[in-house]
Design an enzyme around this catalytic site. Structure first.
Site, mmCIF file in Angstrom:
data_model
loop_
_atom_site.group_PDB
_atom_site.id
_atom_site.type_symbol
_atom_site.label_atom_id
_atom_site.label_comp_id
_atom_site.label_asym_id
_atom_site.label_seq_id
_atom_site.Cartn_x
_atom_site.Cartn_y
_atom_site.Cartn_z
ATOM 1 N N HIS A 1 0.840 -1.208 0.000
ATOM 2 C CA HIS A 1 0.000 0.000 0.000
ATOM 3 C C HIS A 1 0.875 1.259 0.000
ATOM 4 C CE1 HIS A 1 -3.678 2.313 1.181
ATOM 5 N NE2 HIS A 1 -2.776 3.117 1.702
ATOM 6 N N GLU A 2 1.793 1.326 0.965
ATOM 7 C CA GLU A 2 2.628 2.530 1.074
ATOM 8 C C GLU A 2 3.580 2.640 -0.117
ATOM 9 O OE1 GLU A 2 1.634 4.675 3.081
ATOM 10 O OE2 GLU A 2 0.390 3.376 4.335
ATOM 11 N N HIS B 1 1.788 4.438 -2.806
ATOM 12 C CA HIS B 1 1.874 5.896 -2.613
ATOM 13 C C HIS B 1 3.260 6.399 -3.032
ATOM 14 C CE1 HIS B 1 -1.881 6.750 -0.534
ATOM 15 N NE2 HIS B 1 -1.664 5.858 0.422
ATOM 16 N N GLU C 1 -4.783 7.875 -2.834
ATOM 17 C CA GLU C 1 -5.233 6.595 -2.296
ATOM 18 C C GLU C 1 -5.505 5.601 -3.435
ATOM 19 O OE1 GLU C 1 -4.826 6.155 0.744
ATOM 20 O OE2 GLU C 1 -5.930 4.330 1.236
HETATM 21 ZN ZN ZN Z 1 -3.076 5.223 1.890
#
Ligand code: ZN
Length: 520
Positions: free
Chosen positions: A283-284, A287, A313
């Site tokens: 997830h990170e 980003h 997101e």
């Molecule tokens: Zn996030």
């Protein structure tokens, strides 16, 4: 020989360079503050807390002061002609446009208000930290009322809904939403969320009426060091560049960036839940790849940022869910996972593992929710925010409204308020309005962008099955990452997908994947 140049008064260009340099200094101050706050979350000893809070306060207020001067205001006026001579999507015109929008947003809000709001947020947050374990809503109630008043007051500084003075009907939440998701209106989001809720409820009901998937295989003991290594190896293979990034551990995972060449992530490890560190790392890293992918020309400007919280997101969710929870992905990586953790996985089939990482069940805590029920948690909060701002839902009635809605929508009833209305910091330490919509916009957009990438390159799923991600990453790089914050969210959605915000790709994705998993 004919000479071609754009006729430009040298003073306009000089003014622009002057503006750009002044904005770069503001940017430097902000990035330096980010370094201090990264250190605060990762390695700072507890004894540093008080001084660090002061240092951060000093840097942020210096950046604010240097940005909101009359001089910057005059320069923004002086470069109008230069801006008009450039294409809308040029770096210089975009910088001027975004800086002006930000300037109007910041200068409309009196500093007296900012001081009052910051102090109230800090006191409210401290009260919440102590009251939450006891589920003591009475203690936080007066603070939440103050936060709501302040949120309304903030909105009153923008009678047209956003700093851009669009003359269309607006909602009191618009200015608050604008802080994270510029110019995405409350009315539009409410309509889209209403449709999504209607589509999701029957899917959730159909899934949760079946026995839950067996996820015991990922809930065995997994040594921390091996978990971190496997997750970071995969993140690198997806495209997270560790010569321009690094990973550390924190209580709550996050991504932060100090420049395009230094974009860091953090993770959290649970030795008895393999999915925690792995999916938070992916997830990170999603980003972070966005942050590493901004065009180099945008470095040291306010355009070296993501477009909005929703678009940011979408980039984390795309890699975390559409890629790293897909069957294709694990057809490639599961044998590698089995080799890394032979005693845990050697007797577990790919199918069992795939079901385990896509388990859907009614749950109470938003941050722990699976990808199907997650949006119901978010949309419920968004709707409450609108109703509180509209004066249709009183703070004292919020706990009952919460329990009723989560029981109806998700099928779970909180045994206490700490697992219900008191679980998220957003309202207690921040604002009411604009705090949550980005999470679900991100999920909707993750599927919409993935769909557009697949239309351009139908072989992407086949490549994922071979552990190749460069085509997908290349599409994202070209259509999203490179632009940084040059465009508004609605502009980037239109440019990248050829249409506006649309829930259909997301619904189709959920139907396809979970229809097969649960034989819906
Ligand atoms: Zn996030």
């Amino acid at each position: 020989m004919q000479k071609i140049f754009v006729i430009q008064s040298p003073t306009a260009m000089d003014k622009f360079l002057d503006l750009k340099q002044k904005l770069a200094i503001v940017h430097d101050l902000q990035m330096a503050a980010y370094v201090l706050s990264w250190d605060q979350e990762t390695y700072m000893p507890p004894g540093g807390a008080e001084a660090r809070a002061q240092q951060l306060g000093t840097l942020f207020s210096l950046a604010h002061e240097k940005f909101t001067t009359d001089e910057i205001g005059h320069l923004l006026d002086d470069v109008k002609e230069y801006e008009a001579s450039l294409p809308y999507d040029s770096d210089d015109a975009s910088l001027i446009r975004v800086a002006r929008r930000e300037y109007l947003k910041k200068t409309r809000v009196p500093s007296e208000f900012v001081a009052r709001q910051t102090e109230t947020q800090a006191l409210s947050y401290n009260t919440w930290v102590k009251a939450r374990p006891q589920s003591d809503f009475h203690a936080v109630l007066p603070w939440l009322e103050k936060i709501l008043d302040l949120s309304r007051e903030y909105s009153s500084f923008f009678p047209n809904g956003s700093a851009n003075d669009v003359n269309s009907p607006h909602h009191i939440a618009d200015a608050l939403i604008d802080l994270g998701d510029p110019q995405m209106s409350a009315a539009d989001i409410r309509r889209v969320f209403g449709e999504l809720r209607e589509q999701l409820r029957p899917i959730v009901r159909a899934i949760t009426s079946q026995p839950p998937a067996d996820d015991s295989c990922i809930r065995q003991f997994f040594p921390e060091a091996q978990q971190l290594k496997f997750a970071l190896d995969v993140a690198q293979q997806l495209g997270y560049d560790l010569t321009r990034g690094r990973q550390d551990k924190t209580a709550h995972p996050f991504m932060t960036h100090f420049s395009i060449g230094d974009v860091r992530i953090t993770t959290r490890v649970k030795e008895y839940d393999w999915s925690e560190a792995f999916f938070s790392t992916i997830h990170e890293a999603g980003h972070a790849m966005y942050g590493q992918g901004h065009a180099r020309a945008l470095e040291r400007t306010m355009l070296a940022e993501g477009t909005s919280s929703g678009v940011h997101e979408s980039q984390s969710r795309l890699w975390e869910n559409l890629v790293a929870r897909s069957k294709n992905f694990w057809e490639y990586f599961y044998p590698k996972l089995q080799a890394a953790f032979p005693s845990q996985f050697q007797n577990v089939s790919l199918d069992t593992f795939y079901r385990a990482v896509n388990k859907v069940e009614p749950s109470l805590i938003r941050t722990d929710a699976d990808e199907v029920t997650y949006n119901l948690h978010v949309m419920m909060r968004f709707e409450f925010e609108l109703q509180m701002l509209e004066g249709k839902l009183a703070i004292r009635d919020l706990p009952d409204a919460w329990d009723e809605t989560i029981t109806r929508d998700v099928g779970a009833t909180p045994p206490n308020l700490s697992q219900g209305v008191m679980q998220d910091v957003h309202w207690y330490g921040g604002q009411i309005g604009g705090a949550f919509q980005g999470y679900t916009l991100g999920n909707i957009l993750s599927a919409q962008f993935f769909d557009a990438a697949l239309r351009a390159h139908p072989n992407i799923p086949e490549q994922i099955r071979r552990g190749e991600f460069s085509t997908l990453r290349g599409w994202l790089q070209q259509n999203i990452y490179a632009h940084g914050a040059k465009f508004l969210p609605n502009e980037i959605i239109q440019r990248a997908t050829g249409e506006g915000l649309n829930i259909q790709p997301y619904i189709a994705y959920l139907h396809g994947k979970y229809g097969e998993l649960y034989e819906l």
